[in-house]
Write a protein that holds these residues in place. Structure first.
Motif, mmCIF file in Angstrom:
data_model
loop_
_atom_site.group_PDB
_atom_site.id
_atom_site.type_symbol
_atom_site.label_atom_id
_atom_site.label_comp_id
_atom_site.label_asym_id
_atom_site.label_seq_id
_atom_site.Cartn_x
_atom_site.Cartn_y
_atom_site.Cartn_z
ATOM 1 N N SER A 30 -0.896 -3.363 16.537
ATOM 2 C CA SER A 30 -1.540 -2.340 17.413
ATOM 3 C C SER A 30 -1.014 -0.751 17.115
ATOM 4 N N LEU A 31 -0.467 -0.522 15.880
ATOM 5 C CA LEU A 31 -0.033 0.562 15.357
ATOM 6 C C LEU A 31 -1.330 1.445 15.164
ATOM 7 N N VAL A 50 1.229 -6.765 2.429
ATOM 8 C CA VAL A 50 -0.025 -7.387 3.129
ATOM 9 C C VAL A 50 -0.300 -6.167 3.933
ATOM 10 N N ALA A 51 -1.854 -5.937 4.107
ATOM 11 C CA ALA A 51 -2.307 -4.929 5.013
ATOM 12 C C ALA A 51 -1.999 -5.386 6.389
ATOM 13 N N LYS A 52 -1.787 -4.497 7.248
ATOM 14 C CA LYS A 52 -1.728 -4.642 8.733
ATOM 15 C C LYS A 52 -2.831 -5.908 9.246
ATOM 16 N N GLU A 53 -3.918 -5.408 8.822
ATOM 17 C CA GLU A 53 -5.119 -6.051 9.455
ATOM 18 C C GLU A 53 -5.235 -7.639 8.984
ATOM 19 N N ASP A 54 -4.603 -7.808 7.722
ATOM 20 C CA ASP A 54 -4.489 -9.174 7.227
ATOM 21 C C ASP A 54 -3.234 -9.885 7.723
ATOM 22 N N LEU A 55 -2.376 -9.385 8.207
ATOM 23 C CA LEU A 55 -1.281 -10.320 8.689
ATOM 24 C C LEU A 55 -1.337 -11.387 9.467
ATOM 25 N N ILE A 90 5.304 -14.064 15.495
ATOM 26 C CA ILE A 90 4.107 -13.894 15.971
ATOM 27 C C ILE A 90 3.877 -12.588 16.881
ATOM 28 N N PRO A 91 4.808 -12.414 17.859
ATOM 29 C CA PRO A 91 4.540 -11.363 18.819
ATOM 30 C C PRO A 91 5.016 -9.791 18.054
ATOM 31 N N LEU A 92 5.645 -9.954 16.808
ATOM 32 C CA LEU A 92 5.842 -8.722 15.968
ATOM 33 C C LEU A 92 4.670 -8.363 15.207
ATOM 34 N N ILE A 93 3.847 -9.436 14.800
ATOM 35 C CA ILE A 93 2.733 -9.018 14.090
ATOM 36 C C ILE A 93 1.488 -8.371 15.058
ATOM 37 N N LYS A 94 1.567 -8.884 16.245
ATOM 38 C CA LYS A 94 0.635 -8.299 17.305
ATOM 39 C C LYS A 94 1.251 -6.643 17.467
ATOM 40 N N ARG A 95 2.466 -6.474 17.335
ATOM 41 C CA ARG A 95 2.983 -5.317 17.588
ATOM 42 C C ARG A 95 2.616 -4.317 16.537
#
Length: 267
Positions: A265-266, A242-247, A257-262
């Motif tokens: 932010s890359l 999955v592309a990061k913007e679609d996670l 969920i906090p990991l998804i936000k991290r």
């Protein structure tokens, strides 16, 4: 009582029932939305069919039965995935359904089926219930290792196949065994869950999260895998790049969920 939201003062709900033909006690993992009465209950009622019309077919218990077994009870307690088609299962399902609709509070709930006294005397039954109660009421602290696999802008995610968080998305990994290091746990879990030989490369993020049934401490590591085989479906129903913007469009485990936000932010 549950339906009216009157749960203040309750730390947990532990149902007890008699399993007439059992040799050892069983802890139930879920309630099933189906009555299969072979005889009338004490009120003279016979019921066959859905317990709750339009309710989910299965509702997992909010107590992790596998964890209860790991806490020194594996030799004297079995996990059951079917509480039967009679009053025990109906009681469990209705309780879980009522708890599921109470959005203000999540109360740990489970069901223990006890064998007849000829197989397990009352004192042993009482001691077992006390031990399970202590585990349920005082949520354990669990250390978890998570593996992150990246291919350019895409990250591999996995959907849980069973248990308390069935159907939710997560990153592969699992609990550390006693005496096990995070790196050893990553290698073992990826072999067991994915069938992959992996190499942990770099610590990416640490996350602490508190669920109603446990507090978890997670370490997520960037990892590389060997070979070209797709990941096996052993503990999950699906793996997906999955592309990061679609996670954020997926339904995630709360702790992830906090990991998804991290990740998002890359650069």
């Amino acid at each position: 009582m549950i339906g009216n939201g009157e749960l203040d003062g309750f730390s947990a709900i532990i149902h007890l029932g008699l399993a007439r033909h059992a040799k050892v006690p069983r802890i139930e993992s879920q309630g099933i939305n189906l009555n299969r009465f072979r005889e009338a209950d004490n009120s003279g009622r016979i019921s066959n069919g859905k317990i709750v019309v339009n309710g989910p077919d299965l509702i997992p218990c909010s107590v992790d039965s596998e964890y209860v077994l790991q806490d020194g009870l594996s030799t004297g307690l079995e996990v059951s995935h079917d509480a039967g088609g009679y009053v025990c299962n109906e009681t469990l399902y209705r309780t879980l359904y009522a708890l599921d609709t109470d959005v203000d509070r999540r109360v740990p709930c489970t069901f223990i089926h006890l064998p007849p006294s000829e197989e397990m005397d009352f004192k042993a039954q009482l001691n077992l219930v006390k031990r399970v109660s202590a585990i349920v009421v005082q949520p354990p602290h669990i250390e978890v290792a998570g593996a992150l696999f990246r291919n350019g802008n895409q990250w591999m995610v996995s959907r849980r196949s069973s248990g308390l968080h069935e159907g939710l998305w997560e990153f592969p990994g699992g609990k550390l065994e006693p005496g096990e290091s995070v790196l050893d746990a990553l290698i073992r879990e990826c072999d067991e869950e994915l069938g992959w030989s992996i190499r942990p490369i770099q610590l990416f993020e640490r996350v602490d999260h508190v669920y109603s049934h446990a507090s978890v401490e997670l370490e997520f590591w960037i990892c590389a895998y060997e070979g070209d085989n797709p990941p096996a479906l052993r503990s999950h129903t699906e793996h997906r790049w999955v592309a990061k913007e679609d996670l954020g469009k997926l339904d995630w485990l709360e702790a992830d969920i906090p990991l998804i936000k991290r990740i998002q932010s890359l650069d």
